[in-house]
Design a protein around this motif. Structure first.
Motif, PDB file in Angstrom:
ATOM      1  N   THR A 181       0.853  -1.192   0.000  1.00  0.00           N
ATOM      2  CA  THR A 181       0.000   0.000   0.000  1.00  0.00           C
ATOM      3  C   THR A 181       0.890   1.244   0.000  1.00  0.00           C
ATOM      4  OG1 THR A 181      -0.145   0.207   2.418  1.00  0.00           O
ATOM      5  CG2 THR A 181      -1.777  -1.205   1.343  1.00  0.00           C
ATOM      6  N   ILE A 182       0.349   2.328  -0.550  1.00  0.00           N
ATOM      7  CA  ILE A 182       1.066   3.604  -0.580  1.00  0.00           C
ATOM      8  C   ILE A 182       0.792   4.351   0.720  1.00  0.00           C
ATOM      9  CG2 ILE A 182       1.151   5.854  -1.703  1.00  0.00           C
ATOM     10  CD1 ILE A 182       0.427   4.487  -4.290  1.00  0.00           C
ATOM     11  N   LYS A 183       1.839   4.886   1.335  1.00  0.00           N
ATOM     12  CA  LYS A 183       1.640   5.708   2.540  1.00  0.00           C
ATOM     13  C   LYS A 183       1.070   7.052   2.106  1.00  0.00           C
ATOM     14  CE  LYS A 183       4.371   5.503   6.143  1.00  0.00           C
ATOM     15  NZ  LYS A 183       5.534   5.484   7.043  1.00  0.00           N
ATOM     16  N   ASP A 184      -0.230   7.199   2.313  1.00  0.00           N
ATOM     17  CA  ASP A 184      -0.919   8.419   1.891  1.00  0.00           C
ATOM     18  C   ASP A 184      -2.174   8.550   2.746  1.00  0.00           C
ATOM     19  OD1 ASP A 184      -2.371  10.437   0.652  1.00  0.00           O
ATOM     20  OD2 ASP A 184      -1.831   9.821  -1.382  1.00  0.00           O
ATOM     21  N   ASP A 185      -2.050   9.273   3.857  1.00  0.00           N
ATOM     22  CA  ASP A 185      -3.167   9.406   4.805  1.00  0.00           C
ATOM     23  C   ASP A 185      -4.418   9.971   4.134  1.00  0.00           C
ATOM     24  OD1 ASP A 185      -1.471   8.457   6.684  1.00  0.00           O
ATOM     25  OD2 ASP A 185      -1.181  10.347   7.759  1.00  0.00           O
ATOM     26  N   GLU A 186      -4.205  10.960   3.248  1.00  0.00           N
ATOM     27  CA  GLU A 186      -5.328  11.630   2.604  1.00  0.00           C
ATOM     28  C   GLU A 186      -6.184  10.645   1.795  1.00  0.00           C
ATOM     29  OE1 GLU A 186      -5.587  15.192  -0.511  1.00  0.00           O
ATOM     30  OE2 GLU A 186      -4.008  15.487   0.984  1.00  0.00           O
ATOM     31  N   ARG A 187      -5.513   9.678   1.173  1.00  0.00           N
ATOM     32  CA  ARG A 187      -6.220   8.700   0.335  1.00  0.00           C
ATOM     33  C   ARG A 187      -6.356   7.347   1.028  1.00  0.00           C
ATOM     34  NH1 ARG A 187      -3.144  12.124  -2.538  1.00  0.00           N
ATOM     35  NH2 ARG A 187      -4.128  13.202  -4.298  1.00  0.00           N
ATOM     36  N   GLN A 188      -6.116   7.330   2.329  1.00  0.00           N
ATOM     37  CA  GLN A 188      -6.289   6.143   3.175  1.00  0.00           C
ATOM     38  C   GLN A 188      -5.447   4.947   2.721  1.00  0.00           C
ATOM     39  OE1 GLN A 188     -10.677   5.893   3.301  1.00  0.00           O
ATOM     40  NE2 GLN A 188     -10.521   6.800   5.327  1.00  0.00           N
ATOM     41  N   ILE A 195      -1.591  -0.981  -4.005  1.00  0.00           N
ATOM     42  CA  ILE A 195      -1.063  -0.737  -5.349  1.00  0.00           C
ATOM     43  C   ILE A 195      -0.455  -2.032  -5.880  1.00  0.00           C
ATOM     44  CG2 ILE A 195       1.155   0.137  -4.434  1.00  0.00           C
ATOM     45  CD1 ILE A 195       1.129   2.133  -6.851  1.00  0.00           C
ATOM     46  N   SER A 196      -0.610  -2.255  -7.193  1.00  0.00           N
ATOM     47  CA  SER A 196      -0.134  -3.501  -7.805  1.00  0.00           C
ATOM     48  C   SER A 196       1.311  -3.367  -8.281  1.00  0.00           C
ATOM     49  CB  SER A 196      -1.019  -3.866  -9.001  1.00  0.00           C
ATOM     50  OG  SER A 196      -0.837  -2.912 -10.047  1.00  0.00           O
ATOM     51  N   GLU A 197       1.908  -4.503  -8.600  1.00  0.00           N
ATOM     52  CA  GLU A 197       3.286  -4.544  -9.113  1.00  0.00           C
ATOM     53  C   GLU A 197       3.407  -3.697 -10.381  1.00  0.00           C
ATOM     54  OE1 GLU A 197       6.398  -7.811 -11.014  1.00  0.00           O
ATOM     55  OE2 GLU A 197       4.529  -8.492 -10.125  1.00  0.00           O
ATOM     56  N   ASP A 198       2.456  -3.842 -11.298  1.00  0.00           N
ATOM     57  CA  ASP A 198       2.519  -3.095 -12.565  1.00  0.00           C
ATOM     58  C   ASP A 198       2.446  -1.588 -12.319  1.00  0.00           C
ATOM     59  OD1 ASP A 198       2.726  -5.411 -13.983  1.00  0.00           O
ATOM     60  OD2 ASP A 198       0.656  -5.437 -14.704  1.00  0.00           O
ATOM     61  N   ALA A 199       1.542  -1.171 -11.438  1.00  0.00           N
ATOM     62  CA  ALA A 199       1.402   0.264 -11.158  1.00  0.00           C
ATOM     63  C   ALA A 199       2.675   0.819 -10.506  1.00  0.00           C
ATOM     64  CB  ALA A 199       0.198   0.512 -10.261  1.00  0.00           C
ATOM     65  N   GLY A 201       7.127   4.478 -11.561  1.00  0.00           N
ATOM     66  CA  GLY A 201       8.539   4.720 -11.231  1.00  0.00           C
ATOM     67  C   GLY A 201       8.852   4.642  -9.747  1.00  0.00           C
ATOM     68  N   ILE A 202       7.979   3.953  -8.985  1.00  0.00           N
ATOM     69  CA  ILE A 202       8.204   3.844  -7.535  1.00  0.00           C
ATOM     70  C   ILE A 202       9.129   2.670  -7.227  1.00  0.00           C
ATOM     71  CG2 ILE A 202       7.073   3.464  -5.301  1.00  0.00           C
ATOM     72  CD1 ILE A 202       4.512   4.706  -6.561  1.00  0.00           C
ATOM     73  N   LEU A 203       8.942   1.583  -7.968  1.00  0.00           N
ATOM     74  CA  LEU A 203       9.641   0.325  -7.695  1.00  0.00           C
ATOM     75  C   LEU A 203       9.702  -0.454  -9.002  1.00  0.00           C
ATOM     76  CD1 LEU A 203      10.468  -0.997  -4.887  1.00  0.00           C
ATOM     77  CD2 LEU A 203       8.321  -2.225  -4.996  1.00  0.00           C
ATOM     78  N   SER A 204      10.892  -0.929  -9.380  1.00  0.00           N
ATOM     79  CA  SER A 204      10.978  -1.737 -10.605  1.00  0.00           C
ATOM     80  C   SER A 204      10.420  -3.133 -10.334  1.00  0.00           C
ATOM     81  CB  SER A 204      12.436  -1.840 -11.067  1.00  0.00           C
ATOM     82  OG  SER A 204      13.150  -2.693 -10.191  1.00  0.00           O
TER      83      SER A 204
END
Length: 227
Positions: free
Chosen positions: A128-135, A139-143, A148-151
């Motif tokens: 999961t993405i650390k983003d309090d605003e969006r709870q 997130i998937s491997e492809d996304a 560009g967060i993680l290869s």
């Protein structure tokens, strides 16, 4: 020491030698006074939670060190509730990686049409993405790769590390007749780009049960570290 970051459950300071100091607080995440490791807000303050969290973190990080599993851990001072760590950068603005052994919490809330409460899961890894605003959206491997967060190779490494570390924690809990339902990790890159476990491994990061009863974070620390 220079204050770098004020977090929900700990503060981060820069040390002169290039390392960082994590100062553990007595605050734990939750909502309406009820502890929840997956919550985005501080739900309550438990006296001694900082020290308890650090004691368990020290115990587990040293277990991982013995097994050659990479972490940012250098050493810990229980009395001061501080931990010295190597500098590491997070992925994007921060990711949380959950390893699930039973269907509870947000997994059950999302997939309750297909899963029953407490249903066994095979070390299911969820990012999961650390983003309090969006709870903290999953997130998937492809996304992760496309944004560009993680290869994809890094994702594979992250998943393997998560399962390996989860297994170490689960085995240690089993020795005390405690069952791990799920656990939340954070990872980062060291200066040499090596992916390592960062943050903490404490009762505040996991759901653990004994004889079907949920164990509070402070109680978990006592059960795990008593002789």
């Amino acid at each position: 020491m220079k204050l770098i970051y004020t977090g929900k459950t700990k503060n981060v300071y820069a040390l002169e030698d290039g390392n960082y100091l994590l100062k553990f607080k007595d605050d734990v995440t939750g909502e309406n006074g009820v502890f929840d490791p997956g919550a985005n807000t501080v739900g309550l303050t438990m006296e001694g939670a900082g020290q308890a969290g650090l004691k368990l973190t020290k115990f587990f990080f040293e277990k991982l060190q013995e097994q050659g599993i990479p972490t940012h851990y250098v050493d810990a001072n229980i009395e001061e509730a501080t931990m010295t760590v190597k500098p590491a950068t997070v992925f994007g603005k921060g990711l949380e990686v959950i390893c699930r052994y039973r269907a509870v919490g947000s997994f059950l809330r999302r997939y309750g049409a297909y899963a029953e409460e407490g249903q066994p899961l095979d070390a299911f890894v969820e990012v999961t993405i650390k983003d309090d605003e969006r709870q903290d959206p999953p997130i998937s491997e492809d996304a992760l790769d496309m944004l560009g967060i993680l290869s994809k190779n890094e994702y594979k490494e992250l998943k393997e590390l998560t399962r390996k570390i989860g297994s170490v924690v689960k085995d240690e809990l089993t020795k005390k007749d405690i069952e791990l339902y799920d656990i939340k990790f954070e990872f980062g890159r060291l200066v040499d780009k090596q992916i390592v476990l960062i943050d903490e491994i404490s009762g505040g990061n996991m759901r653990a049960y004994k004889n079907g009863e949920y164990i509070e974070p402070l109680q978990l620390e006592r059960l795990m570290l008593e002789d």
